[in-house]
Design an enzyme around this catalytic site. Structure first.
Site, PDB file in Angstrom:
ATOM      1  N   SER A 141      -9.227   5.390   4.095  1.00  0.00           N
ATOM      2  CA  SER A 141      -8.491   6.468   3.428  1.00  0.00           C
ATOM      3  C   SER A 141      -9.443   7.627   3.213  1.00  0.00           C
ATOM      4  CB  SER A 141      -7.958   5.981   2.070  1.00  0.00           C
ATOM      5  OG  SER A 141      -7.493   7.060   1.282  1.00  0.00           O
ATOM      6  N   TYR A 154      -8.980   1.608  -5.740  1.00  0.00           N
ATOM      7  CA  TYR A 154      -8.542   1.995  -4.400  1.00  0.00           C
ATOM      8  C   TYR A 154      -9.673   2.693  -3.645  1.00  0.00           C
ATOM      9  CZ  TYR A 154      -5.605   4.027  -0.739  1.00  0.00           C
ATOM     10  OH  TYR A 154      -5.059   4.381   0.475  1.00  0.00           O
TER      11      TYR A 154
END
Length: 254
Positions: A141, A154
């Site tokens: 990401s 995350y």
């Protein structure tokens, strides 16, 4: 027909980028095995595949469970006799929490599903892919490069995916297996939609910080993953390809 006679595994195939990638691989004549713990989403993906006449096998799997991952790869071998490419895409956001308030069990769960699962998948995929050569793409990401407030677990997991990808690429570069990572930015997926509702700052960023002034569609991110797994990327390994509409450019418009 980039994947004619090839067998591909896609995790997180029940929605979003995973579903879009599964469709792309199948459209290019691949035999796709789609894994997800979301059985309803898998059924929807399977229905779309069937309607298009694509070859697709659905497998409900928790990719953070080592025994389940081992069985997943064994099932692919038993049915298809080979594995040519894998898109390890399953992941969760983990909610929005200040670091000091982040529930420890939730932090561990995010790391388990987003990072430990990538380790497990590659652990069992690589020996099978080495037999004929092939490629792996892991979903990281832009959070591996930025500091998204409220999303510490995350971001940490995606930084880990980046590092793990580079190690796997180095270990397998001479063995016929390429390993790369996809780093999507803002993408219209169910996970991102839920995060935007929960995190006002994230939603504001989403509307203002992307130079292209829009989110990506899942197909746009998935296309990069499919390319990384294809012969067209035959000399690309150990890289993290960013698909973010310019979000991580920095700077400003003149």
């Amino acid at each position: 027909m980039l994947f004619n006679d090839k067998v591909i595994l896609v995790t997180g195939a029940g929605s979003g980028i995973g579903r879009a990638a599964a469709m792309h691989f199948a459209k290019e004549s691949g035999w796709v095995f789609g894994a997800d713990r979301n059985e309803t989403g898998l059924d929807e993906t399977a229905g779309m595949m069937s309607a298009s006449g694509y070859r697709f096998d659905r497998l409900k799997v928790d990719v953070s469970d080592e025994a389940a991952v081992a069985e997943l790869v064994r099932t692919i071998y038993d049915k298809a006799g080979r594995l040519d490419a894998a898109f390890n895409n399953a992941g969760i956001a983990g909610g929005n929490h200040w670091l000091e308030d982040y529930p420890s069990d939730l932090f561990a769960q995010v790391i388990s599903i987003n990072l430990f699962s990538i380790f497990l998948c590659m652990k069992y995929q690589i020996p099978l892919i080495r037999r004929n050569g092939g490629a792996i793409c892991n979903t990281a990401s832009v959070a591996a490069l930025t500091g998204p407030g409220g999303l510490s677990a995350y971001a940490a997991s995606k930084c880990g995916v980046h590092g793990l990808t580079r190690v796997a690429a180095m270990e397998n570069a001479s063995k016929g297996v390429r390993v790369n990572a996809l780093a999507p930015g803002l993408t219209d997926t169910p996970m991102v939609a839920a995060t935007r509702v929960e995190n006002v700052a994230f939603d504001n960023m989403a509307r203002t910080a992307v130079p292209m002034k829009r989110a990506a569609q899942p197909d746009e991110a998935a296309a990069a993953a499919v390319w990384l797994c294809s012969p067209a990327a035959s000399y690309v390994t150990g890289q993290m390809i960013i698909v973010d509409g310019g979000l991580t450019i920095g700077g400003f418009e003149p």
